[in-house]
Design a protein around this motif. Structure first.
Motif, PDB file in Angstrom:
ATOM      1  N   CYS A  71       0.885  -1.175  -0.136  1.00  0.00           N
ATOM      2  CA  CYS A  71       0.215  -0.012  -0.278  1.00  0.00           C
ATOM      3  C   CYS A  71       0.625   0.948  -0.044  1.00  0.00           C
ATOM      4  O   CYS A  71       0.634   1.989  -0.281  1.00  0.00           O
ATOM      5  N   GLN A  76      -3.235   4.088  -1.747  1.00  0.00           N
ATOM      6  CA  GLN A  76      -4.112   3.199  -0.586  1.00  0.00           C
ATOM      7  C   GLN A  76      -5.238   3.234  -1.800  1.00  0.00           C
ATOM      8  O   GLN A  76      -6.597   2.024  -1.374  1.00  0.00           O
ATOM      9  N   CYS A  79      -4.471  -0.435  -3.403  1.00  0.00           N
ATOM     10  CA  CYS A  79      -4.149  -1.690  -2.749  1.00  0.00           C
ATOM     11  C   CYS A  79      -5.618  -2.354  -2.172  1.00  0.00           C
ATOM     12  O   CYS A  79      -5.781  -3.544  -1.263  1.00  0.00           O
ATOM     13  N   ARG A  80      -6.433  -1.092  -1.852  1.00  0.00           N
ATOM     14  CA  ARG A  80      -7.808  -1.568  -1.703  1.00  0.00           C
ATOM     15  C   ARG A  80      -8.176  -2.703  -2.040  1.00  0.00           C
ATOM     16  O   ARG A  80      -8.481  -3.144  -3.069  1.00  0.00           O
TER      17      ARG A  80
END
Length: 385
Positions: A71, A76, A79-80
């Motif tokens: 991440c 973010q 990579c969520r």
């Protein structure tokens, strides 16, 4: 014609332009066709097997750390929804499936030297995911194999031509994979550039892997086997070529920041001894010695590294190796390594080297510390002789 085909396999794939802006990101692709849904079902089942595998490293917070590194590198938003599984497998590898599941093997964690190198590998695998390589490769393979089947049905002008055509189609699948690897390398560099990790980390990995391969060959009294060009059916660019273009592309970037070597060492500390033990069991003296020296270059020869080195020499057992192993065990103890297994290994080395009295004392100390050890009966039998 075959010579022309072979020549094509040696061509370098086109490099990306100097623009290191990340492409627009869209949420995870949802399968739309029957074939795609079948591929996703296979990926979901594979993830279930990985998730429940006894090889998965569940203790500690290793998987949380790996996800945090990913991440930090890709952001973010990207990579969520990604799931990262740490696997205790001593080979250098990581992979990501089309459904967003990534697995990282312990052999990779033992070989990378800092968080930047780890991020480079994770980013490369995520690039395969973002570029839909798993799906596109599946479609490419389906197309090529379907064409092979049709060529067989309708026939060609001659059996020879049919064989050449099938050979070309089969090779195109693998050449497509090499192009995917290069595209993932370049997008991975973009991730590194945006995250602040030093971009040269990606090339450093391949340089180190080549050095390990040379050390492994030397340990077996073999000629170095590092390939300098990709063969027709190779799925990855050759390592020297790969290191060269990664280094050249990284040089176009602004200087990177902190490689976070200390953070990486702290995250790996709870697992280092078992990763080293698994590596020693691979019976690769030269490669294992290179890895030990590589790890020691970060923080010196610690007790656990010295113990692992003693295990490596004891396993090879060439002339003088048992004496060297005993010396390494003693150095490990002096460096603060106090696991009872040290006395066991020291005692066995000394016993095989004819140093009976000291061997008996070490083995007795081992049994005193571990009276319920699984090999207690065997050790007692040695002491009884």
């Amino acid at each position: 014609m075959l010579a022309a085909i072979a020549g094509c396999s040696a061509m370098q794939p086109a490099m990306a332009a100097e623009d290191f802006t990340l492409p627009p990101y869209t949420a995870g692709y949802q399968p739309a066709t029957v074939d795609e849904r079948g591929l996703w079902m296979q990926a979901d089942e594979a993830e279930r097997v990985i998730r429940d595998s006894p090889a998965r490293i569940r203790d500690g917070r290793l998987e949380e750390y790996l996800l945090a590194v990913l991440c930090r590198e890709v952001g973010q938003d990207r990579c969520r929804g990604v799931r990262v599984y740490a696997m205790e497998i001593p080979q250098f590898n990581a992979s990501m499936m089309p459904n967003g599941a990534m697995q990282v093997q312990s052999g990779l964690l033992l070989r990378v030297r800092n968080e930047a190198e780890l991020a480079a590998v994770l980013g490369h695998e995520f690039a395969h995911f973002e570029l839909r390589h798993g799906l596109n490769g599946y479609k490419k393979m389906r197309g090529a194999t379907d064409m092979m089947a049709w060529l067989t049905v309708i026939g060609m002008a001659s059996a020879t031509n049919s064989g050449i055509a099938n050979f070309w189609l089969a090779g195109s699948i693998y050449r497509f994979d090499r192009a995917q690897e290069t595209d993932a390398d370049i997008l991975g560099l973009k991730y590194l550039a945006r995250s602040g990790y030093p971009a040269e980390a990606a090339a450093n990995i391949w340089q180190s892997l080549m050095a390990e391969a040379d050390a492994s060959a030397a340990g077996r009294n073999q000629k170095a086997r590092t390939k300098y060009s990709a063969g027709f059916f190779d799925t990855h660019p050759a390592s020297p070529q790969r290191a060269a273009y990664l280094s050249a592309e990284a040089a176009k970037l602004p200087p990177g920041g902190d490689a976070r070597a200390q953070e990486f060492s702290e995250a790996m500390a709870p697992y280092l001894s078992r990763f080293l033990a698994a590596q020693v069991k691979l019976n690769d003296f030269g490669g294992s010695e290179y890895i030990l020296e590589n790890v020691a270059s970060r923080a010196g020869w610690t007790g656990e590294l010295l113990f692992a080195r003693g295990e490596l020499y004891r396993a090879r057992a060439n002339p003088r190796d048992l004496q060297l192993a005993s010396d390494y065990y003693r150095q490990a103890r002096a460096a603060g390594y106090l696991a009872p297994e040290l006395d066991r290994s020291l005692g066995l080395s000394l016993l095989r080297n004819g140093q009976t009295d000291e061997a008996r004392a070490a083995l007795a100390a081992y049994l005193s510390a571990r009276p319920d050890a699984p090999d207690a009966k065997a050790i007692n039998a040695l002491l009884a002789n």
